[in-house]
Design an enzyme around this catalytic site. Sequence first.
Site, short mmCIF file in Angstrom:
data_model
loop_
_atom_site.label_atom_id
_atom_site.label_comp_id
_atom_site.label_asym_id
_atom_site.label_seq_id
_atom_site.Cartn_x
_atom_site.Cartn_y
_atom_site.Cartn_z
N HIS A 90 4.70 -7.48 -0.05
CA HIS A 90 4.40 -8.77 -0.68
C HIS A 90 5.13 -8.88 -2.02
O HIS A 90 5.74 -7.93 -2.49
CB HIS A 90 2.89 -8.89 -0.89
CG HIS A 90 2.10 -8.85 0.38
ND1 HIS A 90 1.39 -9.94 0.87
CD2 HIS A 90 1.91 -7.86 1.30
CE1 HIS A 90 0.81 -9.62 2.01
NE2 HIS A 90 1.11 -8.35 2.30
N ASP A 122 0.86 -1.19 0.00
CA ASP A 122 0.00 0.00 0.00
C ASP A 122 0.90 1.23 0.00
O ASP A 122 1.99 1.21 0.59
CB ASP A 122 -0.85 0.04 1.28
CG ASP A 122 -2.04 -0.90 1.25
OD1 ASP A 122 -2.09 -1.77 0.36
OD2 ASP A 122 -2.90 -0.77 2.14
N SER A 148 7.99 4.20 5.20
CA SER A 148 9.09 3.51 4.53
C SER A 148 8.83 3.45 3.03
O SER A 148 7.84 3.99 2.54
CB SER A 148 9.24 2.09 5.10
OG SER A 148 9.27 2.13 6.51
#
Length: 298
Positions: free
Chosen positions: A171, A115, A258
């Site tokens: 992911h 995201d 991040s």
Amino acid sequence: MKYIEYKDRTSGALRKEIVPGEKWLQWLYHNPVGKIALSAVVKRKCLSEWYGGRMDLPSSTERIPEFVQNLNINMGEATRPMDDYTSFNDFFIRELKPGARPIDEDPNSVVSPADGKVLAFDGITGLDSFFVKGQEFNLDSFLRDPNLTRQFEGGTLLIIRLAPVDYHRFHFPADGIVSESRIIDGDYYSVSPYAVKDRLSVYWENKRARSVLRTKHAGAMVLCEVGATMVGSIVQTHKANTEVEKGQEKGWFKFGGSTVIMLLEKGKVRIDKDLLDNTRQGYETSIRMGERVGLVNG
């Protein structure tokens, strides 16, 4: 830079981002006195480790309700209720319910690993559209591997920036076999646009973890998780040198905003037009893990 604007991918509308500590970031990166404090203290590992440690304490759970309310976090997506976490970091790396982030099912698609807000540069050109003019992405310094530099020269660059509001697990963007993750030590500068717009080098000055995903259809990809101010650590949860699936968890960031950077080999993937267009206009685009970012060429 007065505030951060981005393009909402669903509606195409321009949105203003809610940034915790916004005035502090502006002072650190654009005030002469702030820059002294940045160089002397803020970029250093000890401060981020100290603050990250505080976020592991049971007392840090007191911060969760206000954080959820101020940033409008949808706790209905999480597998656990707000009062079930043992620390702020436990909440920060919360898992989501199955189906909360649908994975694009097209076998030829490459998806976002996280995201956040994405910038897309085809051929690693056009950086001037977002970053201050005259800066170049230094592959040698970023990768620290001459063979990889040659392999990804002229390739595609995707920068996915995670803000504190975002889901903080990352992911795999495609099926393939993943290498071991190499840790490259460095500083802990912020990855906010307040910091990176005129300092692209943050991406190869900061601590980061780099791995290579050799995919079935889209060539090789460099996946690099970049640390930042107050990021306690980058945790890899996958097993290296194994086959992985698109959408499978790779790891997580502890507290702090991040960045995940993807490098794709030249000509292997056709990046979605809206992402490239928005980047050329100087805007990041909102994205969710599992959303398509491009299709395999040919």
